[in-house]
Each structure stands twice: as C-alpha cells, then as structure tokens.
Design a protein around this motif. Structure first.
Motif, PDB file in Angstrom:
ATOM      1  N   UNK A 289     -68.147   7.980 -25.647  1.00 53.28           N
ATOM      2  CA  UNK A 289     -67.882   6.277 -25.652  1.00 53.28           C
ATOM      3  C   UNK A 289     -68.944   5.678 -24.659  1.00 53.28           C
ATOM      4  N   UNK A 290     -68.880   6.234 -23.360  1.00 52.15           N
ATOM      5  CA  UNK A 290     -69.779   5.853 -22.281  1.00 52.15           C
ATOM      6  C   UNK A 290     -71.072   5.604 -22.758  1.00 52.15           C
ATOM      7  N   UNK A 291     -71.679   6.617 -23.330  1.00 43.36           N
ATOM      8  CA  UNK A 291     -73.080   6.795 -23.451  1.00 43.36           C
ATOM      9  C   UNK A 291     -73.564   5.991 -24.660  1.00 43.36           C
ATOM     10  N   UNK A 292     -72.465   5.575 -25.525  1.00 46.68           N
ATOM     11  CA  UNK A 292     -72.682   4.416 -26.640  1.00 46.68           C
ATOM     12  C   UNK A 292     -73.214   3.114 -25.711  1.00 46.68           C
ATOM     13  N   UNK A 293     -72.163   2.741 -24.863  1.00 49.04           N
ATOM     14  CA  UNK A 293     -72.651   1.449 -24.215  1.00 49.04           C
ATOM     15  C   UNK A 293     -73.869   1.836 -23.501  1.00 49.04           C
ATOM     16  N   UNK A 294     -74.326   2.793 -23.035  1.00 51.18           N
ATOM     17  CA  UNK A 294     -75.428   3.111 -22.273  1.00 51.18           C
ATOM     18  C   UNK A 294     -76.492   2.837 -23.369  1.00 51.18           C
ATOM     19  N   UNK A 295     -76.554   3.224 -24.541  1.00 54.82           N
ATOM     20  CA  UNK A 295     -77.402   3.078 -25.763  1.00 54.82           C
ATOM     21  C   UNK A 295     -77.793   1.577 -25.718  1.00 54.82           C
ATOM     22  N   UNK A 296     -76.517   0.886 -26.041  1.00 58.48           N
ATOM     23  CA  UNK A 296     -76.815  -0.630 -26.261  1.00 58.48           C
ATOM     24  C   UNK A 296     -77.791  -1.266 -25.366  1.00 58.48           C
ATOM     25  N   UNK A 297     -77.425  -1.176 -24.119  1.00 61.18           N
ATOM     26  CA  UNK A 297     -77.970  -1.994 -23.058  1.00 61.18           C
ATOM     27  C   UNK A 297     -79.116  -0.787 -22.261  1.00 61.18           C
ATOM     28  N   UNK A 298     -79.445   0.241 -22.904  1.00 63.90           N
ATOM     29  CA  UNK A 298     -80.527   1.072 -22.381  1.00 63.90           C
ATOM     30  C   UNK A 298     -80.294   1.330 -20.826  1.00 63.90           C
ATOM     31  N   UNK A 299     -79.000   1.545 -20.661  1.00 63.70           N
ATOM     32  CA  UNK A 299     -78.662   2.032 -19.218  1.00 63.70           C
ATOM     33  C   UNK A 299     -79.202   3.472 -18.790  1.00 63.70           C
ATOM     34  N   UNK A 300     -80.068   3.406 -17.897  1.00 62.34           N
ATOM     35  CA  UNK A 300     -80.113   4.676 -17.102  1.00 62.34           C
ATOM     36  C   UNK A 300     -79.714   5.145 -15.881  1.00 62.34           C
ATOM     37  N   UNK A 301     -79.378   4.188 -15.101  1.00 62.24           N
ATOM     38  CA  UNK A 301     -78.851   4.341 -13.582  1.00 62.24           C
ATOM     39  C   UNK A 301     -77.474   5.004 -13.711  1.00 62.24           C
ATOM     40  N   UNK A 302     -77.193   5.497 -12.706  1.00 60.34           N
ATOM     41  CA  UNK A 302     -75.793   6.091 -12.430  1.00 60.34           C
ATOM     42  C   UNK A 302     -74.640   4.830 -12.690  1.00 60.34           C
ATOM     43  N   UNK A 303     -73.507   5.134 -13.343  1.00 60.50           N
ATOM     44  CA  UNK A 303     -72.485   4.022 -13.573  1.00 60.50           C
ATOM     45  C   UNK A 303     -71.240   4.570 -13.420  1.00 60.50           C
ATOM     46  N   UNK A 304     -70.231   3.724 -13.208  1.00 60.02           N
ATOM     47  CA  UNK A 304     -68.842   4.191 -13.268  1.00 60.02           C
ATOM     48  C   UNK A 304     -68.363   3.779 -14.765  1.00 60.02           C
ATOM     49  N   UNK A 305     -67.717   4.965 -15.356  1.00 62.63           N
ATOM     50  CA  UNK A 305     -67.318   4.770 -16.689  1.00 62.63           C
ATOM     51  C   UNK A 305     -65.779   4.616 -16.952  1.00 62.63           C
ATOM     52  N   UNK A 306     -65.285   3.726 -17.453  1.00 62.34           N
ATOM     53  CA  UNK A 306     -63.795   3.650 -17.776  1.00 62.34           C
ATOM     54  C   UNK A 306     -63.829   3.917 -19.398  1.00 62.34           C
ATOM     55  N   UNK A 307     -63.073   4.971 -19.781  1.00 59.38           N
ATOM     56  CA  UNK A 307     -63.306   5.050 -21.232  1.00 59.38           C
ATOM     57  C   UNK A 307     -61.845   5.257 -21.644  1.00 59.38           C
ATOM     58  N   UNK A 308     -61.149   4.169 -22.169  1.00 57.22           N
ATOM     59  CA  UNK A 308     -59.711   3.988 -22.592  1.00 57.22           C
ATOM     60  C   UNK A 308     -59.510   4.044 -24.034  1.00 57.22           C
ATOM     61  N   UNK A 309     -58.997   4.809 -24.913  1.00 58.43           N
ATOM     62  CA  UNK A 309     -58.600   4.715 -26.076  1.00 58.43           C
ATOM     63  C   UNK A 309     -57.356   5.453 -26.620  1.00 58.43           C
ATOM     64  N   UNK A 310     -57.366   5.735 -27.860  1.00 59.29           N
ATOM     65  CA  UNK A 310     -55.966   6.236 -28.430  1.00 59.29           C
ATOM     66  C   UNK A 310     -55.930   7.685 -28.182  1.00 59.29           C
ATOM     67  N   UNK A 311     -56.939   8.469 -28.900  1.00 60.71           N
ATOM     68  CA  UNK A 311     -56.696   9.899 -28.897  1.00 60.71           C
ATOM     69  C   UNK A 311     -58.141  10.418 -28.975  1.00 60.71           C
ATOM     70  N   UNK A 312     -58.457  11.410 -28.210  1.00 60.27           N
ATOM     71  CA  UNK A 312     -59.715  12.119 -28.230  1.00 60.27           C
ATOM     72  C   UNK A 312     -59.427  13.496 -27.406  1.00 60.27           C
ATOM     73  N   UNK A 313     -60.457  14.553 -27.897  1.00 59.53           N
ATOM     74  CA  UNK A 313     -60.349  15.993 -27.593  1.00 59.53           C
ATOM     75  C   UNK A 313     -61.374  15.938 -26.404  1.00 59.53           C
ATOM     76  N   UNK A 314     -60.631  16.593 -25.133  1.00 60.74           N
ATOM     77  CA  UNK A 314     -61.155  16.774 -23.853  1.00 60.74           C
ATOM     78  C   UNK A 314     -61.865  18.220 -23.842  1.00 60.74           C
TER      79      UNK A 314
END
Length: 543
Positions: A289-314
């Motif tokens: 999820x975080x890397x999808x947002x990175x792709x849209x905005x071409x973000x290469x720097x270190x970021x703080x990512x909040x990934x909130x959703x329903x269910x996913x495997x850790x």
C-alpha cells in the motif's frame, strides 16, 4: 431509435432492463420507484450496497445531491466516472433504497450516444448498476444476460463486440486539497501508465490482491496498471483475471522475468504465481500500500507510512491492517483484536465489538452490560463465543483499523451484520458530528497503539454519533502525534482512507503542523493498487 424509446417506456413502467454500454451491460431501472429498486436488490442479492444513479445532466444531479464546482468538473469530464456526492434528502426525487442509511450517492452522466438518446425519453434519474452476479465480472454478451440474469425484463444489445469488459470508474473529491480520489480505476482512466525513475531492465508482472484485484506490468521504464478486475472469489472472476493477463501480455508483447505477489498463501494470485516457472518475489500487503503511493508520486525519500485497511497478511503470519512504517520498517501497530469466528467477524461487526468487551470484562459482566451489541446475541451465543475467545478457537488476532470501524459501528448500534465491504465506514461517516472535539484516550507503549474505547463507553452514556465522532477524532490524534514525533513526509494509504471524513480531518491537522503528506489520487487507495505497490517495491529492492 424506436428500440430505445421502447426501453425508456419499460423503465417508466417499473421494469428492469439490461443495456449494452461501452465496457459491458448495465442493469437499469427507475431510481424513484422503491418497488423496482427493491426487486433489483433481491435479484442481485444486494441488500444494502449503494447503487449508482445516472442523470441526464448536471442540473439533474443537483436535484438529488450537492455538487461542487470541482465535482461537476469531474462529472462532466470526458472520462465520465461515477462521482460520490453528498445526498440531498428530497421527497419523491430518489428512492431511499438506492443508497439506504448513508448520506452519499454515486452519480454519473451519460457517456455513450445510446445513453443520450435514452434520456430524450426519460425525465427521472435511473439506477445504473453493473450487470453481473455477486463476485463475478461484468457481463459483456446478451447470451450471458439470458443465462445468468433471468430476472431482466428486456435487453438492448448492438453489434459492437466487447473484447475486454471494464467497470465504470468510481471517484470522490477530497476537500483538503480539492483533489479527486480514485476509488475504482476503470473505464476512462485505465489502463493507467506511470513513468518510473527506475533503470531496471527486467520485465516485471505484479498480480495484486485477492480483493479488488488489478494487475500491473513494468516494461521499458513504465508501470502499467490494469482496470479493476474485482474480487477473485469465483471461478468466473479468476478466469477474468487470467484473460486480462493474457490480453495485456499480447497487447504489450510482454513476457515476465519476475513475478511479484502477496504474502498470503491462500490468495488465488499467490497460488497462481507459485505455479509459474518464473523468478518470484513476495511483498507484505501493507507495505505494498505504501509503495503504491510512492509510485504515483515518484517518492524516493524516506517517509512515515500509515497503512490502514481491512485485512492483510503480515510477515509474521498474523492478520494486519493498522500499521505504521518508517521507511520499510514496521515501527508501530494497533493492538490486535481477536476475530471471533475468523471470517464471520468480517461479516458481523458485533463479533469484533463483543471480543473487545471480553478483553475487559468477565462473562458474567458482559451478560449484564446494557449495550445493544450484547442484545444482538443470545445468551448461549455469548457463552459459546466466550469459550472461543478464551481458548483461541477460530479466533485469529488482527490489528486492522477496518475491524475497529466495524466495532465502532456495532457499539454505536449502526450495524451488527454487514452486507458489503466498507459499510461500517460509510455509516460512521453519515453520523459524524463536525462540532465534536472529544476523543478517546489511548496509549502507545512498546510499539503498540492501544485505544481506551471500551473503558469509556462503559461509564458514559454516549450517543451513536458521539462514539463515531470520538473514534475518528482519535485516529486523527494518533496519526498527528506520531507524525509530529518524526517530522518527515507522511504517506496515507489503505482502504480505510477512503473514509473522506477521516482523510480530510487528518490532512487538515497535518497541514496545521506544516507536515507534508501524500495520499493516492489517480490510483486506487484501496487494494486496487496493491499490484502497483508490488511492482514499485520490486523496483526499489531488486536493482
């Protein structure tokens, strides 16, 4: 034209018709007639999930919903997506069964010549829903309409063959930046091409998630994201996934050197990927999820990512959905809740709320609690579920913020059993009080975020809207506190951030403290962009 006039007459006479559109057939009926809308819900086995409404023009839309200049611009654009709008409650204009119990309605305008001609004979908005069975792709042939949807009264077909079915795009406008937010990438916007800064020479295929599936390709410096494929819960849906993949491989003359997939071993996409004689790499769901947002905005720097959703495997095999990342490291997460009945808890928010009560009270104390969520069970059901809770029987833990929304909807007596994904969030949005400034207490200890919701609800006589408002305010407080402690750019991603109220309040608060933030706008913020994140992760880590 006579045929179109006849179809209009059938709509006026409370019939359900199927009309061939650009990406597949749509089911159409009179949106002002509760009787026919109710019949359509029964036939589609869709008890309460909102239907989209097609209107003749923007003026027509304004009779049923509030429409800002930004929303009108998107609605009238050449892409002509469904735009989620604030509903107006005007008697006799729109049946309450179109979008029951929520304050939003999805509207779209005619986007084909057939639609425009149809509205020469109609004065009212029409329900416009994809012609399909639950969890199956949109139907593209009249033969399948007759075979799968026998309840349809009349079918309007024409001789242009549909090679690849595609659903309508779904968007909303988020006021914090007056920006469009993509909820479903489909007709008009897909395939979506994103230029990558990577110099990787390999061809990469990402197969996405099991829910809201889409696939993505990387070749010649471009990431290409497919239209929405759907939930891969049926053989027909998975066949649609495979056909889409074959179409993309043929169209782009593409053969993968690397396949990227989710960590969940039971995802159909994971199972498929493991059968291929190609090098593979897996990506943790919420990091994707975080890397999808990175792709849209071409973000290469270190970021703080909040990934909130329903269910996913850790990566630890547990169910996640409330994760905070610094770069690629998971630094914080919400305290896991036991999901009583596992998958049943996803369909029954009351089970999540009951689990939270078990965490704080004995069985006898729970049975004496005067809350509607307790009354939603029989005494024997509570006793049985308590045993499951104590013995960890069919009760996996999850840190999901989506499940927290479910619990809040149940504690608020808004929803104890859900009929579609995201219903809790939509109902909560509908009752949020903009004047409420209170929050629940919480603490962050040893990397775990623990909310003090139950303790507060048990000693206060809160209204439903107050419980919801305090919960959303609490999430904003948590995001802002963590962000202020790091003071670097913030990424907000995952299906929970489809909640416009939460997203707008969060963005407003981050802006107050001059913290830069990103959330997806032209790609889906939900699982529809997992494939995008998977590919971008591979590009970051495989170079």
């Amino acid at each position: 034209q006579n045929h179109i006039e006849k179809i209009a007459s059938h709509i006026k006479n409370s019939k359900i018709v199927a009309i061939k559109s650009i990406g597949g057939f749509n089911l159409i009926c009179d949106s002002t007639c509760s009787e026919v809308v109710s019949r359509l819900r029964v036939f589609k086995n869709r008890p309460s999930k909102p239907f989209a409404v097609m209107c003749k023009d923007a003026l027509h839309v304004k009779s049923i919903a509030k429409l800002s200049d930004e929303e009108q611009g998107i609605l009238c654009s050449k892409e002509a997506p469904i735009v989620v709008l604030k509903k107006l409650h005007v008697e006799g204009i729109l049946s309450e069964l179109v979008a029951p119990k929520i304050d939003r309605v999805g509207c779209l305008l005619p986007y084909s010549g057939l639609h425009h001609i149809l509205f020469q004979y109609l004065d009212t908005p029409i329900v416009c829903s994809s012609a399909n069975l639950s969890s199956e792709p949109i139907i593209t042939t009249k033969e399948d309409i007759f075979k799968k949807l026998p309840f349809v009264d009349f079918v309007l077909d024409y001789d242009r063959e549909i090679i690849n079915g595609v659903d309508d795009s779904l968007v909303q406008v988020v006021n914090s930046k007056m920006q469009m937010q993509m909820l479903r990438l489909g007709r008009g916007y897909a395939p979506k091409v994103i230029k990558s800064s990577s110099t990787c020479k390999a061809n990469i295929l990402a197969v996405g998630a099991s829910s809201k599936n889409a696939i993505a390709l990387y070749l010649n410096g471009n990431i290409i994201l497919s239209p929405h494929i759907g939930d891969l819960e049926s053989l027909n849906a998975f066949e649609f996934f495979e056909n889409t993949l074959k179409s993309f491989e043929r169209f782009y003359n593409f053969k993968p050197d690397l396949i990227v997939h989710d960590m969940h071993p039971s995802y159909e996409t994971t199972i498929w990927a493991k059968k291929q004689d190609v090098k593979r790499v897996h990506v943790e769901h919420h990091l994707a999820h975080i890397y999808a947002c990175r792709a849209e905005f071409n973000i290469t720097q270190e970021c703080l990512g909040f990934s909130f959703d329903g269910t996913g495997y850790g990566s630890d095999g547990e169910l996640r959905g409330g994760e905070v990342y610094l770069a690629d490291e998971r630094i914080l997460h919400f305290k896991p809740i036991k999901l009583l009945g596992s998958h049943k808890a996803i369909k029954e928010p009351r089970r999540v709320a009951l689990s939270m009560l078990f965490e704080h009270l004995s069985l006898d104390e729970v049975l004496r609690v005067d809350l509607e969520v307790v009354k939603a069970f029989t005494c024997n059901e509570i006793k049985m579920l308590h045993q499951s809770y104590l013995r960890d029987l069919n009760a996996p833990k999850s840190s999901s913020v989506g499940r927290l929304f479910d619990a809040i909807a149940s504690f608020s007596n808004l929803l104890h059993r859900s009929s579609y994904e995201g219903e809790s969030g939509l109902l909560c949005e509908s009752v949020y009080e903009t004047t409420c400034r209170d929050s629940f207490d919480y603490e962050i200890v040893d990397g775990v975020i623990e909310l003090k919701i139950v303790e507060s609800i048990l000693v206060n006589d809160f209204s439903s809207s107050t419980i919801v408002s305090m919960f959303i305010n609490t999430l904003v407080d948590i995001i802002v506190e963590i962000s202020r402690s790091k003071m670097i750019d913030v990424i907000l991603s995952g299906g929970v951030f489809q909640n416009r109220t939460l997203l707008e309040l969060t963005c407003k608060a981050l802006k107050k403290y001059e913290i830069s933030y990103y959330y997806q706008q032209t790609t889906s913020i939900n699982d529809g962009s997992i494939a995008l994140g998977q590919i971008n992760y591979a590009l970051f880590t495989q170079n």
